[in-house]
Design a protein around this motif. Structure first.
Motif, PDB file in Angstrom:
ATOM      1  N   TYR A  88       6.324 -13.777 -10.733  1.00 45.38           N
ATOM      2  CA  TYR A  88       6.985 -14.015 -12.004  1.00 45.38           C
ATOM      3  C   TYR A  88       8.110 -15.017 -11.842  1.00 45.38           C
ATOM      4  O   TYR A  88       8.778 -15.058 -10.829  1.00 45.38           O
ATOM      5  CB  TYR A  88       7.528 -12.709 -12.584  1.00 45.38           C
ATOM      6  CG  TYR A  88       6.443 -11.734 -12.941  1.00 45.38           C
ATOM      7  CD1 TYR A  88       5.629 -11.966 -14.032  1.00 45.38           C
ATOM      8  CD2 TYR A  88       6.220 -10.607 -12.179  1.00 45.38           C
ATOM      9  CE1 TYR A  88       4.619 -11.092 -14.373  1.00 45.38           C
ATOM     10  CE2 TYR A  88       5.211  -9.721 -12.510  1.00 45.38           C
ATOM     11  CZ  TYR A  88       4.419  -9.973 -13.611  1.00 45.38           C
ATOM     12  OH  TYR A  88       3.426  -9.104 -13.940  1.00 45.38           O
ATOM     13  N   GLU A  89       8.302 -15.841 -12.851  1.00 45.90           N
ATOM     14  CA  GLU A  89       9.314 -16.885 -12.819  1.00 45.90           C
ATOM     15  C   GLU A  89      10.698 -16.367 -13.183  1.00 45.90           C
ATOM     16  O   GLU A  89      11.686 -16.981 -12.859  1.00 45.90           O
ATOM     17  CB  GLU A  89       8.924 -18.020 -13.770  1.00 45.90           C
ATOM     18  CG  GLU A  89       7.648 -18.730 -13.370  1.00 45.90           C
ATOM     19  CD  GLU A  89       7.785 -19.484 -12.072  1.00 45.90           C
ATOM     20  OE1 GLU A  89       8.855 -20.029 -11.797  1.00 45.90           O
ATOM     21  OE2 GLU A  89       6.798 -19.507 -11.319  1.00 45.90           O
ATOM     22  N   SER A  90      10.774 -15.245 -13.893  1.00 51.59           N
ATOM     23  CA  SER A  90      12.072 -14.766 -14.345  1.00 51.59           C
ATOM     24  C   SER A  90      12.025 -13.270 -14.609  1.00 51.59           C
ATOM     25  O   SER A  90      10.955 -12.664 -14.668  1.00 51.59           O
ATOM     26  CB  SER A  90      12.473 -15.481 -15.631  1.00 51.59           C
ATOM     27  OG  SER A  90      11.618 -15.076 -16.692  1.00 51.59           O
ATOM     28  N   ASN A  91      13.216 -12.690 -14.768  1.00 45.10           N
ATOM     29  CA  ASN A  91      13.292 -11.277 -15.127  1.00 45.10           C
ATOM     30  C   ASN A  91      12.663 -11.030 -16.488  1.00 45.10           C
ATOM     31  O   ASN A  91      12.111  -9.963 -16.738  1.00 45.10           O
ATOM     32  CB  ASN A  91      14.748 -10.806 -15.128  1.00 45.10           C
ATOM     33  CG  ASN A  91      15.289 -10.664 -13.724  1.00 45.10           C
ATOM     34  OD1 ASN A  91      14.539 -10.443 -12.785  1.00 45.10           O
ATOM     35  ND2 ASN A  91      16.588 -10.792 -13.583  1.00 45.10           N
ATOM     36  N   ALA A 129       9.993 -12.414 -17.672  1.00 45.69           N
ATOM     37  CA  ALA A 129       8.553 -12.275 -17.461  1.00 45.69           C
ATOM     38  C   ALA A 129       8.220 -10.899 -16.891  1.00 45.69           C
ATOM     39  O   ALA A 129       7.212 -10.292 -17.267  1.00 45.69           O
ATOM     40  CB  ALA A 129       8.045 -13.377 -16.536  1.00 45.69           C
ATOM     41  N   VAL A 130       9.062 -10.394 -16.009  1.00 42.78           N
ATOM     42  CA  VAL A 130       8.848  -9.064 -15.448  1.00 42.78           C
ATOM     43  C   VAL A 130       8.952  -8.016 -16.555  1.00 42.78           C
ATOM     44  O   VAL A 130       8.129  -7.111 -16.663  1.00 42.78           O
ATOM     45  CB  VAL A 130       9.858  -8.766 -14.315  1.00 42.78           C
ATOM     46  CG1 VAL A 130       9.762  -7.315 -13.870  1.00 42.78           C
ATOM     47  CG2 VAL A 130       9.630  -9.698 -13.143  1.00 42.78           C
ATOM     48  N   ARG A 131       9.961  -8.142 -17.397  1.00 36.45           N
ATOM     49  CA  ARG A 131      10.125  -7.192 -18.495  1.00 36.45           C
ATOM     50  C   ARG A 131       8.957  -7.275 -19.472  1.00 36.45           C
ATOM     51  O   ARG A 131       8.476  -6.258 -19.977  1.00 36.45           O
ATOM     52  CB  ARG A 131      11.456  -7.417 -19.210  1.00 36.45           C
ATOM     53  CG  ARG A 131      12.649  -6.997 -18.363  1.00 36.45           C
ATOM     54  CD  ARG A 131      13.925  -6.931 -19.177  1.00 36.45           C
ATOM     55  NE  ARG A 131      14.287  -8.177 -19.834  1.00 36.45           N
ATOM     56  CZ  ARG A 131      15.035  -9.132 -19.304  1.00 36.45           C
ATOM     57  NH1 ARG A 131      15.517  -8.983 -18.087  1.00 36.45           N
ATOM     58  NH2 ARG A 131      15.313 -10.220 -19.978  1.00 36.45           N
ATOM     59  N   ALA A 132       8.485  -8.470 -19.738  1.00 34.09           N
ATOM     60  CA  ALA A 132       7.344  -8.636 -20.640  1.00 34.09           C
ATOM     61  C   ALA A 132       6.093  -7.981 -20.048  1.00 34.09           C
ATOM     62  O   ALA A 132       5.354  -7.289 -20.751  1.00 34.09           O
ATOM     63  CB  ALA A 132       7.097 -10.114 -20.919  1.00 34.09           C
ATOM     64  N   ALA A 133       5.855  -8.187 -18.762  1.00 32.34           N
ATOM     65  CA  ALA A 133       4.689  -7.587 -18.108  1.00 32.34           C
ATOM     66  C   ALA A 133       4.798  -6.068 -18.097  1.00 32.34           C
ATOM     67  O   ALA A 133       3.805  -5.365 -18.325  1.00 32.34           O
ATOM     68  CB  ALA A 133       4.551  -8.123 -16.687  1.00 32.34           C
ATOM     69  N   ILE A 186       2.374  -0.573 -23.057  1.00 29.41           N
ATOM     70  CA  ILE A 186       1.542  -0.522 -24.261  1.00 29.41           C
ATOM     71  C   ILE A 186       0.110  -0.148 -23.889  1.00 29.41           C
ATOM     72  O   ILE A 186      -0.507   0.699 -24.529  1.00 29.41           O
ATOM     73  CB  ILE A 186       1.584  -1.867 -25.010  1.00 29.41           C
ATOM     74  CG1 ILE A 186       2.978  -2.083 -25.603  1.00 29.41           C
ATOM     75  CG2 ILE A 186       0.508  -1.926 -26.085  1.00 29.41           C
ATOM     76  CD1 ILE A 186       3.209  -3.486 -26.117  1.00 29.41           C
ATOM     77  N   ALA A 187      -0.408  -0.748 -22.832  1.00 29.23           N
ATOM     78  CA  ALA A 187      -1.780  -0.466 -22.408  1.00 29.23           C
ATOM     79  C   ALA A 187      -1.928   0.980 -21.949  1.00 29.23           C
ATOM     80  O   ALA A 187      -2.962   1.609 -22.181  1.00 29.23           O
ATOM     81  CB  ALA A 187      -2.192  -1.425 -21.292  1.00 29.23           C
ATOM     82  N   ALA A 188      -0.901   1.514 -21.294  1.00 28.99           N
ATOM     83  CA  ALA A 188      -0.958   2.886 -20.790  1.00 28.99           C
ATOM     84  C   ALA A 188      -0.720   3.901 -21.901  1.00 28.99           C
ATOM     85  O   ALA A 188      -1.016   5.083 -21.736  1.00 28.99           O
ATOM     86  CB  ALA A 188       0.074   3.070 -19.682  1.00 28.99           C
TER      87      ALA A 188
END
Length: 70
Positions: free
Chosen positions: A2-5, A7-11, A17-19
């Protein structure tokens, strides 16, 4: 990677959501830590045995065709 925090939070949000329920950072880290070497090897074998996919973005006018790259 990930390029940034952000992106980590988004993932992490997408995973939650998927879980169907929110996951904490420690739950996410635990899930990553539980991945075995055998699982990584099996995933690599699966990826290596599949046909390659060509993805592009932007001006593709001079991009070669996938069959030209094989």
């Amino acid at each position: 990677q990930y390029e940034s925090n952000l992106a980590v939070r988004a993932a992490t949000g997408l995973e939650s959501i998927a879980a169907g329920s929110p996951s904490s950072a420690s739950q996410l880290c635990g899930a990553i830590d539980s991945i075995t070497n055998e699982e990584v090897i099996e995933a690599a074998k699966k990826i290596n045995s599949s046909a390659p996919i060509l993805v592009s973005y932007g001006n593709v006018e001079s991009m070669p065709l996938q069959r030209e790259l094989q």
